[in-house]
Scaffold this motif. Structure first.
Motif, PDB file in Angstrom:
ATOM      1  N   HIS A  19       3.101   1.213  -2.492  1.00 50.62           N
ATOM      2  CA  HIS A  19       3.136   2.221  -3.558  1.00 50.62           C
ATOM      3  C   HIS A  19       3.884   1.698  -4.782  1.00 50.62           C
ATOM      4  O   HIS A  19       3.521   2.023  -5.919  1.00 50.62           O
ATOM      5  CB  HIS A  19       3.781   3.516  -3.067  1.00 50.62           C
ATOM      6  CG  HIS A  19       2.973   4.235  -2.030  1.00 50.62           C
ATOM      7  ND1 HIS A  19       1.604   4.332  -2.062  1.00 50.62           N
ATOM      8  CD2 HIS A  19       3.368   4.900  -0.917  1.00 50.62           C
ATOM      9  CE1 HIS A  19       1.179   5.027  -1.024  1.00 50.62           C
ATOM     10  NE2 HIS A  19       2.233   5.378  -0.308  1.00 50.62           N
ATOM     11  N   LEU A  20       4.909   0.900  -4.558  1.00 50.61           N
ATOM     12  CA  LEU A  20       5.627   0.294  -5.686  1.00 50.61           C
ATOM     13  C   LEU A  20       4.725  -0.678  -6.447  1.00 50.61           C
ATOM     14  O   LEU A  20       4.763  -0.740  -7.674  1.00 50.61           O
ATOM     15  CB  LEU A  20       6.898  -0.404  -5.193  1.00 50.61           C
ATOM     16  CG  LEU A  20       8.028   0.547  -4.792  1.00 50.61           C
ATOM     17  CD1 LEU A  20       9.041  -0.163  -3.902  1.00 50.61           C
ATOM     18  CD2 LEU A  20       8.706   1.116  -6.031  1.00 50.61           C
ATOM     19  N   ILE A  21       3.894  -1.411  -5.713  1.00 52.63           N
ATOM     20  CA  ILE A  21       2.931  -2.305  -6.370  1.00 52.63           C
ATOM     21  C   ILE A  21       1.932  -1.472  -7.177  1.00 52.63           C
ATOM     22  O   ILE A  21       1.581  -1.835  -8.309  1.00 52.63           O
ATOM     23  CB  ILE A  21       2.216  -3.189  -5.326  1.00 52.63           C
ATOM     24  CG1 ILE A  21       3.209  -4.179  -4.706  1.00 52.63           C
ATOM     25  CG2 ILE A  21       1.037  -3.941  -5.963  1.00 52.63           C
ATOM     26  CD1 ILE A  21       2.681  -4.918  -3.488  1.00 52.63           C
ATOM     27  N   ASP A  22       1.507  -0.344  -6.600  1.00 55.33           N
ATOM     28  CA  ASP A  22       0.627   0.563  -7.348  1.00 55.33           C
ATOM     29  C   ASP A  22       1.309   1.037  -8.636  1.00 55.33           C
ATOM     30  O   ASP A  22       0.668   1.114  -9.687  1.00 55.33           O
ATOM     31  CB  ASP A  22       0.251   1.783  -6.507  1.00 55.33           C
ATOM     32  CG  ASP A  22      -0.690   1.450  -5.366  1.00 55.33           C
ATOM     33  OD1 ASP A  22      -1.331   0.374  -5.395  1.00 55.33           O
ATOM     34  OD2 ASP A  22      -0.779   2.271  -4.428  1.00 55.33           O
ATOM     35  N   ALA A  23       2.589   1.345  -8.541  1.00 53.11           N
ATOM     36  CA  ALA A  23       3.342   1.792  -9.720  1.00 53.11           C
ATOM     37  C   ALA A  23       3.397   0.684 -10.772  1.00 53.11           C
ATOM     38  O   ALA A  23       3.292   0.964 -11.974  1.00 53.11           O
ATOM     39  CB  ALA A  23       4.750   2.229  -9.319  1.00 53.11           C
ATOM     40  N   SER A  76       5.921   2.404   7.488  1.00 54.88           N
ATOM     41  CA  SER A  76       6.250   3.233   6.323  1.00 54.88           C
ATOM     42  C   SER A  76       6.970   2.420   5.252  1.00 54.88           C
ATOM     43  O   SER A  76       6.794   2.662   4.051  1.00 54.88           O
ATOM     44  CB  SER A  76       7.116   4.422   6.746  1.00 54.88           C
ATOM     45  OG  SER A  76       6.371   5.287   7.573  1.00 54.88           O
ATOM     46  N   LEU A  77       7.749   1.437   5.677  1.00 59.10           N
ATOM     47  CA  LEU A  77       8.418   0.546   4.734  1.00 59.10           C
ATOM     48  C   LEU A  77       7.381  -0.266   3.955  1.00 59.10           C
ATOM     49  O   LEU A  77       7.463  -0.367   2.722  1.00 59.10           O
ATOM     50  CB  LEU A  77       9.388  -0.375   5.478  1.00 59.10           C
ATOM     51  CG  LEU A  77      10.216  -1.338   4.651  1.00 59.10           C
ATOM     52  CD1 LEU A  77      11.174  -0.581   3.738  1.00 59.10           C
ATOM     53  CD2 LEU A  77      10.998  -2.281   5.566  1.00 59.10           C
ATOM     54  N   SER A  78       6.390  -0.794   4.665  1.00 61.93           N
ATOM     55  CA  SER A  78       5.308  -1.535   3.999  1.00 61.93           C
ATOM     56  C   SER A  78       4.519  -0.632   3.066  1.00 61.93           C
ATOM     57  O   SER A  78       4.132  -1.039   1.966  1.00 61.93           O
ATOM     58  CB  SER A  78       4.368  -2.150   5.039  1.00 61.93           C
ATOM     59  OG  SER A  78       5.022  -3.147   5.770  1.00 61.93           O
ATOM     60  N   GLU A  79       4.279   0.583   3.505  1.00 60.99           N
ATOM     61  CA  GLU A  79       3.558   1.541   2.667  1.00 60.99           C
ATOM     62  C   GLU A  79       4.332   1.817   1.377  1.00 60.99           C
ATOM     63  O   GLU A  79       3.745   1.885   0.287  1.00 60.99           O
ATOM     64  CB  GLU A  79       3.329   2.844   3.430  1.00 60.99           C
ATOM     65  CG  GLU A  79       2.574   3.877   2.636  1.00 60.99           C
ATOM     66  CD  GLU A  79       2.421   5.211   3.366  1.00 60.99           C
ATOM     67  OE1 GLU A  79       1.890   6.144   2.733  1.00 60.99           O
ATOM     68  OE2 GLU A  79       2.831   5.335   4.532  1.00 60.99           O
ATOM     69  N   ILE A 105       7.593   9.356  -2.144  1.00 62.98           N
ATOM     70  CA  ILE A 105       8.673  10.137  -1.531  1.00 62.98           C
ATOM     71  C   ILE A 105       8.430  10.268  -0.035  1.00 62.98           C
ATOM     72  O   ILE A 105       9.331  10.054   0.783  1.00 62.98           O
ATOM     73  CB  ILE A 105       8.815  11.512  -2.214  1.00 62.98           C
ATOM     74  CG1 ILE A 105       9.369  11.347  -3.628  1.00 62.98           C
ATOM     75  CG2 ILE A 105       9.705  12.439  -1.382  1.00 62.98           C
ATOM     76  CD1 ILE A 105       9.343  12.612  -4.462  1.00 62.98           C
ATOM     77  N   ARG A 106       7.214  10.587   0.353  1.00 62.82           N
ATOM     78  CA  ARG A 106       6.891  10.773   1.769  1.00 62.82           C
ATOM     79  C   ARG A 106       7.068   9.486   2.574  1.00 62.82           C
ATOM     80  O   ARG A 106       7.656   9.501   3.657  1.00 62.82           O
ATOM     81  CB  ARG A 106       5.462  11.287   1.933  1.00 62.82           C
ATOM     82  CG  ARG A 106       5.290  12.742   1.542  1.00 62.82           C
ATOM     83  CD  ARG A 106       3.806  13.126   1.580  1.00 62.82           C
ATOM     84  NE  ARG A 106       3.606  14.485   1.171  1.00 62.82           N
ATOM     85  CZ  ARG A 106       3.582  15.511   2.010  1.00 62.82           C
ATOM     86  NH1 ARG A 106       3.754  15.325   3.289  1.00 62.82           N
ATOM     87  NH2 ARG A 106       3.379  16.728   1.545  1.00 62.82           N
ATOM     88  N   SER A 107       6.559   8.376   2.059  1.00 59.93           N
ATOM     89  CA  SER A 107       6.654   7.133   2.823  1.00 59.93           C
ATOM     90  C   SER A 107       8.096   6.658   2.932  1.00 59.93           C
ATOM     91  O   SER A 107       8.517   6.185   3.999  1.00 59.93           O
ATOM     92  CB  SER A 107       5.760   6.043   2.229  1.00 59.93           C
ATOM     93  OG  SER A 107       6.185   5.633   0.953  1.00 59.93           O
ATOM     94  N   SER A 108       8.879   6.806   1.875  1.00 60.08           N
ATOM     95  CA  SER A 108      10.276   6.361   1.942  1.00 60.08           C
ATOM     96  C   SER A 108      11.102   7.257   2.866  1.00 60.08           C
ATOM     97  O   SER A 108      11.983   6.787   3.569  1.00 60.08           O
ATOM     98  CB  SER A 108      10.898   6.278   0.546  1.00 60.08           C
ATOM     99  OG  SER A 108      10.975   7.545  -0.070  1.00 60.08           O
TER     100      SER A 108
END
Length: 124
Positions: free
Chosen positions: A84-88, A77-80, A45-48
């Motif tokens: 996070h999506l890869i982590d998900a 922040s877009l890369s971050e 949420i924070r990065s997006s």
């Protein structure tokens, strides 16, 4: 001075697209396990949100140099967010098809953001 000064940041196509991505990420993380609420969910949420925030803050700055700085932050922040999506995916909170869907959205935002960054660099 910014030629777009008369234009609100809310009129920027890149800001609109990042807003849609931010909203989709917010809806996605609602499906994550409760134990992730203060971990991956919060980070996503924070990065997006940071993507939009940096674009709007940069737009409010007086110089192209300042605007460029914040747009580069937004790109980070877009890369971050993608990380996070890869982590998900690694945690099996999303599947490969969902990751591909979000990667397509991220690529679209990145193209727009890179175009805006090029515009700002060309006006330094």
């Amino acid at each position: 001075m910014n030629e777009n000064a008369h234009q609100s940041f809310t009129e920027l196509e890149v800001w609109k697209k990042t807003g849609l991505l931010k909203n989709e990420v917010y809806e996605l993380v609602k499906t994550f396990p409760l134990e992730e609420k203060f971990r991956l969910t919060d980070q996503m949420i924070r990065s997006s949100r940071s993507i939009n925030s940096n674009i709007s803050e940069g737009h409010g700055r007086f110089t192209y140099k300042d605007q460029l700085h914040f747009c580069i932050q937004a790109r980070g922040s877009l890369s971050e967010t993608y990380n996070h999506l890869i982590d998900a995916l690694d945690c099996r909170y999303i599947n490969g098809e969902q990751l591909t869907y979000y990667k397509t959205k991220i690529d679209e935002v990145e193209r727009l953001l890179n175009g805006y960054i090029s515009f700002l660099r060309n006006n330094l």
